[in-house]
Design an enzyme around this catalytic site. Structure first.
Site, PDB file in Angstrom:
ATOM      1  N   ARG A 103      14.819  42.251  50.151  1.00  0.00           N
ATOM      2  CA  ARG A 103      15.676  42.542  51.315  1.00  0.00           C
ATOM      3  C   ARG A 103      15.452  41.466  52.367  1.00  0.00           C
ATOM      4  NH1 ARG A 103      13.822  48.162  50.090  1.00  0.00           N
ATOM      5  NH2 ARG A 103      15.655  49.479  49.915  1.00  0.00           N
TER       6      ARG A 103
ATOM      7  N   ARG B  28      18.630  39.369  48.088  1.00  0.00           N
ATOM      8  CA  ARG B  28      19.862  40.008  48.549  1.00  0.00           C
ATOM      9  C   ARG B  28      20.305  39.333  49.832  1.00  0.00           C
ATOM     10  NH1 ARG B  28      19.973  46.284  50.031  1.00  0.00           N
ATOM     11  NH2 ARG B  28      18.847  45.623  51.881  1.00  0.00           N
TER      12      ARG B  28
ATOM     13  N   GLU C 142      26.921  50.269  45.683  1.00  0.00           N
ATOM     14  CA  GLU C 142      26.488  51.230  46.700  1.00  0.00           C
ATOM     15  C   GLU C 142      27.663  52.012  47.262  1.00  0.00           C
ATOM     16  OE1 GLU C 142      23.169  49.206  49.216  1.00  0.00           O
ATOM     17  OE2 GLU C 142      24.769  47.729  49.030  1.00  0.00           O
TER      18      GLU C 142
ATOM     19  N   ASN D 270      20.354  54.612  47.248  1.00  0.00           N
ATOM     20  CA  ASN D 270      20.194  55.183  48.596  1.00  0.00           C
ATOM     21  C   ASN D 270      21.558  55.284  49.281  1.00  0.00           C
ATOM     22  OD1 ASN D 270      17.513  54.810  47.978  1.00  0.00           O
ATOM     23  ND2 ASN D 270      17.247  53.029  49.285  1.00  0.00           N
ATOM     24  N   ASP D 271      22.281  54.171  49.241  1.00  0.00           N
ATOM     25  CA  ASP D 271      23.599  54.182  49.878  1.00  0.00           C
ATOM     26  C   ASP D 271      24.628  54.883  48.997  1.00  0.00           C
ATOM     27  OD1 ASP D 271      23.464  53.091  52.466  1.00  0.00           O
ATOM     28  OD2 ASP D 271      23.057  51.127  51.628  1.00  0.00           O
TER      29      ASP D 271
ATOM     30  N   ARG E 240      21.804  59.231  55.123  1.00  0.00           N
ATOM     31  CA  ARG E 240      20.427  59.092  54.618  1.00  0.00           C
ATOM     32  C   ARG E 240      19.387  59.069  55.725  1.00  0.00           C
ATOM     33  NH1 ARG E 240      20.560  52.814  52.442  1.00  0.00           N
ATOM     34  NH2 ARG E 240      18.330  52.759  52.763  1.00  0.00           N
TER      35      ARG E 240
ATOM     36  N   CYS F 169      17.941  50.008  42.062  1.00  0.00           N
ATOM     37  CA  CYS F 169      16.899  49.566  42.996  1.00  0.00           C
ATOM     38  C   CYS F 169      16.783  50.494  44.210  1.00  0.00           C
ATOM     39  CB  CYS F 169      17.127  48.131  43.443  1.00  0.00           C
ATOM     40  SG  CYS F 169      18.661  47.874  44.335  1.00  0.00           S
TER      41      CYS F 169
END
Ligand code: PEP
Ligand code: MG
Length: 420
Positions: A141, A177, A276, A299-300, A310, A347
């Site tokens: 990230r 990313r 995502e 997550n997204d 979230r 991921c």
């Protein structure tokens, strides 16, 4: 020292002395908020969603933070301290077992290799690559580098950061990313108009396409840092496949400039996307045709699939990721990736939880990227798993309209001696 706060941003966390800070309790924030992810990367025990904790503590209070259950015990009794001391000793034993697994291939009992990677965001995370025995960095990230700076990091600073990361990775691959700014990741020096719904606002690839300057500088830095190496570049928040065509144009321009200016090029450049945003679930063929690899950002993806923020403690864990809708979606992604021969990973945080990781493997995922501390527990699960049997069970469960998939998967693990 334990930090107690109503809410805190990821960058603020880095202001504290890391030798002293051992944990944090916050009133806000789910387990997938970015501050929780950064805390994990720093090796802190972070407990979120503890209502009114700030008004209930006094400076100097002792507290036990149980990262496994998400519980806190303020001003604990001696009995509780003794009980937790036993628990900590037991955990240390387990850590030792995980360390011994480090060089063992993560292969299921029926011979399927599952490739395990780490998520990273700071250079100091890179030490975990060898410590954990992971095969590479499945998600770097890059926004943390930007969040920790007082202004946009200049080209030379970015080049040296990315170079240092690649040098630490050695022969292991790193997936960088591109900037995912927006949502709960804010850059104080980048002026932007306040948004009602920043998570679905002007963020990530949307910003990169509208204001390509920042994105192009980052690509330039990646290319320069990857001279003679393989550059893996991943684009966040892709919503329609054609956005990747526009992104490729920008990358091509930077590659042409690199050549024109006579810099050594990477030996290869692979461009992948994060999945995502649910719209992509209905356009998988077009997506797969445009990517060299794909990583599911669960997550997204789940927050958008369930329309559940979230970072909002009241809803973050309200819906179960091990239920039909997300599992069917995740299975469709595997089918499309297999059809197009695209390398596929997950991921998001679910990849690092043994039961959820087991479900992903049952759906056909062979590559998982997670926080370094999760590699040992997930590998332990993999070594005790028969994948074919699990896949059959999951297909039955998904066909039978079961509403108790999590319970059924736990039962499956217990019946088959799978270590969770
Ligand atoms: C995700 O969305 O699952 C992901 C890995 O990206 P981030 O947590 O940084 O949004
Ligand atoms: Mg994301």
């Amino acid at each position: 020292m334990i930090l107690v706060a109503r809410t805190i941003g990821p960058a603020e966390l880095l202001d504290y002395d890391r030798n002293k800070l051992r944990g944090m309790i916050i009133e806000d924030g789910g387990s997938q908020s970015h501050v929780a992810i950064v805390a994990k990367a720093l090796g802190l025990t972070a407990i979120g969603r503890i209502r009114r904790v700030v008004e209930r503590v006094t400076t100097g209070d002792a507290a036990i933070l149980d990262g496994e259950t998400g519980e806190i015990h303020l001003r604990p009794s001696q009995e509780l301290i003794d009980a937790y001391s036993d628990k900590v000793r037991f955990r240390a034993g387990r850590q030792q077992q995980y360390a011994e697994l480090k060089d063992k291939p993560s292969t299921t009992k029926d011979g399927e290799h599952i490739s395990l990677h780490i998520n990273a965001g700071l250079q100091l995370d890179m030490a975990h690559l060898d410590e954990s025995g992971a095969e590479g960095v499945g998600l770097f990230r890059t926004e943390l580098l930007f969040m920790l700076s007082n202004s946009i990091p200049r080209l030379d600073r970015q080049i040296s950061s990315y170079k240092a990361i690649l040098a630490e990775a050695g022969d292991k691959p790193v997936i960088f990313r591109s900037l995912d700014i927006g949502g709960d990741k804010v850059l104080p020096y980048l002026r932007s108009t306040p948004e009602e719904n920043p998570a679905i606002g002007w963020r990530a690839i949307r910003m990169s396409l509208d204001r390509p300057g920042l994105f192009r500088m980052q690509v330039r830095a990646f290319l320069r840092a990857s001279a003679g190496k393989h550059l893996n570049l991943m684009i966040p928040m892709v919503t329609v496949p054609s956005e990747l065509d526009a992104i490729r144009v920008l990358i091509d321009k930077e590659q042409a400039l690199l050549k024109k200016w006579g810099y050594e090029a990477p030996v290869a450049v692979s461009v992948g996307a994060m999945l995502e945003v649910p719209s992509l679930l209905f356009d998988l063929d077009a997506l797969m045709q445009r990517v060299d690899f794909l990583s599911v950002g669960s997550n997204d993806l789940l927050q958008f699939l369930f329309a559940a923020d979230r970072t909002n403690a009241n809803v973050a864990d309200r819906y179960d990721e091990l239920s039909r809708a997300p599992l069917l979606a995740l299975r469709e992604i595997v089918r499309a990736a297999d059809k197009h021969g695209v390398t596929l990973a997950v991921c998001g945080e679910m990849a690092g939880r043994p039961l959820e990781a087991m479900a992903l493997i049952g759906l056909g995922y062979h590559r998982l990227s997670m926080s370094p501390a999760s590699i040992g527990p997930v590998k332990t699960m993999i070594l005790s798993l028969n994948r074919t049997k699990l896949t059959n069970r999951m297909n039955e469960l998904l066909q039978s309209n079961s509403e108790q998939i999590r319970v059924a998967l736990k039962d499956f693990a217990a019946e088959n001696d799978i270590e969770l």
